[in-house]
Write a protein that holds these residues in place. Structure first.
Motif, PDB file in Angstrom:
ATOM      1  N   GLY A   1      13.728  22.007 -10.049  1.00 35.08           N
ATOM      2  CA  GLY A   1      14.165  21.997 -11.883  1.00 35.08           C
ATOM      3  C   GLY A   1      14.483  20.577 -12.077  1.00 35.08           C
ATOM      4  O   GLY A   1      15.009  20.455 -13.357  1.00 35.08           O
ATOM      5  N   THR A   2      14.169  19.424 -12.032  1.00 33.96           N
ATOM      6  CA  THR A   2      14.473  18.235 -12.003  1.00 33.96           C
ATOM      7  C   THR A   2      13.142  17.095 -11.877  1.00 33.96           C
ATOM      8  O   THR A   2      12.929  17.335 -11.115  1.00 33.96           O
ATOM      9  N   TYR A   3      13.217  15.783 -13.196  1.00 29.91           N
ATOM     10  CA  TYR A   3      12.127  15.230 -12.311  1.00 29.91           C
ATOM     11  C   TYR A   3      12.384  13.833 -11.799  1.00 29.91           C
ATOM     12  O   TYR A   3      13.833  13.534 -11.773  1.00 29.91           O
ATOM     13  N   PRO A   4      11.580  13.854 -10.660  1.00 34.24           N
ATOM     14  CA  PRO A   4      11.905  12.170 -10.141  1.00 34.24           C
ATOM     15  C   PRO A   4      12.614  11.101 -10.590  1.00 34.24           C
ATOM     16  O   PRO A   4      11.772  11.094 -11.436  1.00 34.24           O
ATOM     17  N   PRO A   5      13.642  10.592  -9.956  1.00 40.76           N
ATOM     18  CA  PRO A   5      14.242   9.889 -11.037  1.00 40.76           C
ATOM     19  C   PRO A   5      12.993   8.380 -11.171  1.00 40.76           C
ATOM     20  O   PRO A   5      12.991   7.430 -11.907  1.00 40.76           O
ATOM     21  N   GLU A   6      12.831   8.011  -9.778  1.00 41.59           N
ATOM     22  CA  GLU A   6      11.853   6.991  -9.430  1.00 41.59           C
ATOM     23  C   GLU A   6      10.464   6.845 -10.904  1.00 41.59           C
ATOM     24  O   GLU A   6       9.962   5.894 -11.817  1.00 41.59           O
ATOM     25  N   LEU A   7      10.036   8.207 -10.968  1.00 36.80           N
ATOM     26  CA  LEU A   7       9.237   8.455 -12.133  1.00 36.80           C
ATOM     27  C   LEU A   7       9.313   8.322 -13.271  1.00 36.80           C
ATOM     28  O   LEU A   7       8.954   7.598 -14.725  1.00 36.80           O
ATOM     29  N   VAL A   8      11.210   8.615 -13.771  1.00 36.81           N
ATOM     30  CA  VAL A   8      11.573   8.953 -14.932  1.00 36.81           C
ATOM     31  C   VAL A   8      12.149   7.008 -15.451  1.00 36.81           C
ATOM     32  O   VAL A   8      11.021   6.633 -16.837  1.00 36.81           O
TER      33      VAL A   8
ATOM     34  N   ASP B   1       0.193  -1.259   0.117  1.00 33.19           N
ATOM     35  CA  ASP B   1       0.158  -0.034   0.133  1.00 33.19           C
ATOM     36  C   ASP B   1       0.892   1.539  -0.151  1.00 33.19           C
ATOM     37  O   ASP B   1       0.761   2.065  -0.809  1.00 33.19           O
ATOM     38  N   VAL B   2       1.925   1.140   0.344  1.00 36.60           N
ATOM     39  CA  VAL B   2       2.411   2.096   0.895  1.00 36.60           C
ATOM     40  C   VAL B   2       3.590   2.231  -0.733  1.00 36.60           C
ATOM     41  O   VAL B   2       3.121   3.957  -0.936  1.00 36.60           O
ATOM     42  N   LYS B   3       3.607   1.620  -0.943  1.00 36.71           N
ATOM     43  CA  LYS B   3       4.837   1.690  -2.688  1.00 36.71           C
ATOM     44  C   LYS B   3       3.425   2.457  -3.213  1.00 36.71           C
ATOM     45  O   LYS B   3       3.784   2.967  -4.103  1.00 36.71           O
ATOM     46  N   ALA B   4       2.047   2.099  -3.038  1.00 40.82           N
ATOM     47  CA  ALA B   4       1.661   2.105  -4.221  1.00 40.82           C
ATOM     48  C   ALA B   4       1.088   3.537  -4.156  1.00 40.82           C
ATOM     49  O   ALA B   4       0.948   4.422  -5.283  1.00 40.82           O
ATOM     50  N   ALA B   5       1.549   4.397  -2.771  1.00 40.50           N
ATOM     51  CA  ALA B   5       0.955   5.914  -2.807  1.00 40.50           C
ATOM     52  C   ALA B   5       2.188   6.073  -2.625  1.00 40.50           C
ATOM     53  O   ALA B   5       1.805   7.449  -3.398  1.00 40.50           O
ATOM     54  N   ARG B   6       3.300   5.648  -3.225  1.00 43.24           N
ATOM     55  CA  ARG B   6       4.202   6.923  -3.119  1.00 43.24           C
ATOM     56  C   ARG B   6       4.479   6.947  -4.772  1.00 43.24           C
ATOM     57  O   ARG B   6       4.194   7.969  -5.204  1.00 43.24           O
ATOM     58  N   ILE B   7       4.314   5.583  -5.614  1.00 38.50           N
ATOM     59  CA  ILE B   7       3.954   6.229  -7.254  1.00 38.50           C
ATOM     60  C   ILE B   7       2.503   6.669  -7.664  1.00 38.50           C
ATOM     61  O   ILE B   7       3.199   7.900  -8.934  1.00 38.50           O
ATOM     62  N   ALA B   8       1.642   6.881  -6.862  1.00 38.93           N
ATOM     63  CA  ALA B   8       0.402   7.805  -7.023  1.00 38.93           C
ATOM     64  C   ALA B   8       0.951   9.236  -6.898  1.00 38.93           C
ATOM     65  O   ALA B   8       0.611  10.063  -7.946  1.00 38.93           O
ATOM     66  N   GLU B   9       1.900   9.685  -6.294  1.00 38.42           N
ATOM     67  CA  GLU B   9       1.945  10.831  -5.578  1.00 38.42           C
ATOM     68  C   GLU B   9       3.075  11.290  -6.917  1.00 38.42           C
ATOM     69  O   GLU B   9       3.081  12.951  -7.677  1.00 38.42           O
ATOM     70  N   LEU B  10       3.633  10.059  -7.600  1.00 38.86           N
ATOM     71  CA  LEU B  10       4.620  10.855  -8.309  1.00 38.86           C
ATOM     72  C   LEU B  10       3.374  11.423  -9.360  1.00 38.86           C
ATOM     73  O   LEU B  10       3.939  12.205 -10.376  1.00 38.86           O
ATOM     74  N   PHE B  11       3.047  10.264  -9.890  1.00 35.20           N
ATOM     75  CA  PHE B  11       2.106  10.475 -11.325  1.00 35.20           C
ATOM     76  C   PHE B  11       0.787  12.466 -10.836  1.00 35.20           C
ATOM     77  O   PHE B  11       1.227  12.669 -12.063  1.00 35.20           O
ATOM     78  N   GLN B  12       0.884  12.235  -9.590  1.00 36.28           N
ATOM     79  CA  GLN B  12      -0.675  13.265 -10.117  1.00 36.28           C
ATOM     80  C   GLN B  12       0.208  14.551  -9.575  1.00 36.28           C
ATOM     81  O   GLN B  12       0.169  15.922  -8.863  1.00 36.28           O
ATOM     82  N   ALA B  13       1.498  14.780  -7.645  1.00 33.96           N
ATOM     83  CA  ALA B  13       1.643  15.538  -8.237  1.00 33.96           C
ATOM     84  C   ALA B  13       3.358  16.661  -8.053  1.00 33.96           C
ATOM     85  O   ALA B  13       3.300  17.361  -8.861  1.00 33.96           O
ATOM     86  N   LYS B  14       3.628  14.880  -7.495  1.00 31.53           N
ATOM     87  CA  LYS B  14       5.135  15.027  -8.083  1.00 31.53           C
ATOM     88  C   LYS B  14       5.959  15.492  -9.811  1.00 31.53           C
ATOM     89  O   LYS B  14       6.805  15.852 -10.124  1.00 31.53           O
ATOM     90  N   SER B  15       5.142  15.007 -10.544  1.00 34.14           N
ATOM     91  CA  SER B  15       5.310  15.062 -11.734  1.00 34.14           C
ATOM     92  C   SER B  15       5.455  16.606 -12.439  1.00 34.14           C
ATOM     93  O   SER B  15       5.876  16.761 -13.405  1.00 34.14           O
TER      94      SER B  15
END
Ligand code: BGP
Length: 458
Positions: free
Chosen positions: A256-263, A234-248
């Motif tokens: 000034g940079t993209y999160p490496p995990e999202l890339v 669940d924690v992993k799901a939340a981390r990835i959801a936040e990458l798409f929804q907010a950190k993108s």
């Protein structure tokens, strides 16, 4: 009494598309909403389209007076690109120039701080026809449009905004079909996201070229993703959801940079966008001066229950399921969860992970369907809205006490307005709009908001 810091700003946000309406002879060109409504009106709630929005165009003085009557010290709206430059990249419409000058001067003459956004989901149709945000030409046209705005309106505008909620046209236009072009195409969506971020950075640069002292930001709909449980999946799901929804957008806009995990995820699905090496430097070197944050409801997620079908087109939900928390507090009139602490969590995240950059809460509000049922003696008795605002302000205040760098609160919105496919379904205003005669009536929350602003707290 909850007292906010000196000079804290109180006001509301809206957008050009959602308030101005269209008038014969105003010279406005079509944007994607005008076009979509023309070809598929049934998609829009009660088939009410963007040409009939709150008639601000005809009620400028009256509406600006209402800002004063409801205690505004700040106001945010947007320029409609298709009004100022009807085909997106050609001649300026002189009628629009005169209109926006009149609006902006009017706001300033009333002693209100003016925030102007350049883009609130409204691409000129002529550019969409050439591929829209998937094309570099649109990025360059946007840069020219932004520069035009800075050159003409800097005198009145206190702070600029490059985009409102840029993730929304990506999600809704290329995954979920709530925005034109309403396709399912992850590759195009990723390209649009990258191009939008590049355009934002170019606008930041242009703004500072024209006047280095002028502040420019971006408005993002930020919510932490809350996991269903502390189970690692669940924690992993939340981390990835936040990458798409907010950190993108949050990471490139502020850091000034993209999160490496999202890339990595994007690369894994073969969705990387096309770009020039210099684009990364542009994004790196032109981060925003401040943030606008929109917050309505939390994002709750759980680990996905199923593996995606191998033939299914890519969706971010490959990595998470939406999750409805038991016992959650609801706004039953809109079907959205109410979670005031989300504001506190956003504030702490910005404070701890984004250099405590200055920010404004640029949208927060309570949509209500069928709000006429709360009409008593000609006034909407919207105590629920007052409670909603108080609840969120309490959490915001708590964060500010702990050092959060939030400088103002803008409610969505000052007058009931048209909202995309939802049209006038959900009413958010401090002021009621009667659709039959376009009359304006201040709601109970509007009178309360004035006291809030005058007392700088409640
Ligand atoms: C925000 C948008 C606004 C507004 C609001 C309310 O995300 O920035 O433009 O539309 O949502 O949305 P709705 O009317 O669908 O409840």
């Amino acid at each position: 009494m909850i007292q906010f810091p000196k000079d804290f700003l109180w006001g509301s946000s809206t957008s050009g598309v959602q308030t101005e309406g269209r008038v014969v002879g105003d010279g406005k060109g079509d944007n994607t909403w005008d076009h979509w409504f023309r070809i598929e009106p049934a998609k829009f709630h009660q088939e009410i389209g963007p040409e009939t929005t709150s008639t601000f165009y005809q009620h400028v003085e009256e509406d600006l007076d209402l800002l004063v009557e409801t205690g505004h010290t700040a106001f945010r709206t947007s320029i409609q690109w298709s009004r100022l430059i009807p085909d997106g990249d050609g001649a300026i419409n002189p009628i629009a120039l005169e209109f926006y000058e009149r609006v902006f001067r009017g706001v300033k003459e009333r002693g209100i701080q003016l925030f102007v956004n350049l883009y609130h989901f409204d691409l000129p149709m002529a550019l969409e026809e050439k591929g829209g945000w998937t094309k570099r030409e649109t990025v360059l046209a946007y840069e020219r449009y932004a520069r035009t705005c800075f050159e003409h309106f800097n005198h009145w505008v206190d702070r600029w905004i490059t985009f409102n909620e840029p993730i929304v046209p990506v999600e809704c236009g290329y995954f979920y079909q709530f925005h034109y072009p309403a396709v399912i195409d992850a590759k195009a969506g990723v390209q649009v996201a990258f191009n939008t971020q590049l355009a934002s950075a170019l606008a930041v640069k242009a703004c500072h070229d024209v006047n280095p002292d002028k502040k420019i930001g971006i408005v993002l709909n930020l919510t932490p993703a809350y996991p269903r449980s502390q189970h690692p999946a669940d924690v992993k799901a939340a981390r990835i959801a936040e990458l798409f929804q907010a950190k993108s957008f949050l990471d490139p806009a502020v850091k000034g940079t993209y999160p490496p995990e999202l890339v990595e995820i994007i690369r894994h699905h073969d969705l990387l966008p096309e770009f020039l090496e210099e684009d990364l430097a542009t994004i790196k070197n032109h981060t925003v001066d401040y943030l606008g944050v929109n917050y309505y409801q939390p994002l709750r997620v759980a680990a996905p229950k199923y593996l995606p079908h191998p033939d299914s087109p890519f969706f971010p939900e490959f990595y998470y399921d939406h999750y409805q928390m038991l016992g959650r507090k609801m706004n039953p009139h809109r079907g959205w969860e109410i979670y005031e602490k989300g504001v506190y969590d956003i504030a702490k995240n910005i404070q701890e992970h984004y250099g405590n950059i200055e920010w404004i809460l640029t949208e927060n509000g309570m949509g209500v369907e069928g709000e006429e049922k709360f009409l008593v003696d000609d006034t909407i008795q919207d105590d629920y809205r007052i409670d909603f605002i108080k609840g969120h302000l309490t959490e915001l205040h708590r964060a500010i006490q702990e050092g959060a760098n939030c400088k103002g609160y803008l409610v969505w919105t000052f007058i009931d307005c048209w909202s995309w496919l939802n049209s006038y379904k959900n009413r958010y205003g401090l002021v009621q709009l009667d659709l039959t005669d376009q009359n304006r009536h201040i709601k109970k929350s509007g009178y309360w908001f004035k006291e809030l602003s005058q007392n700088n707290g409640f």
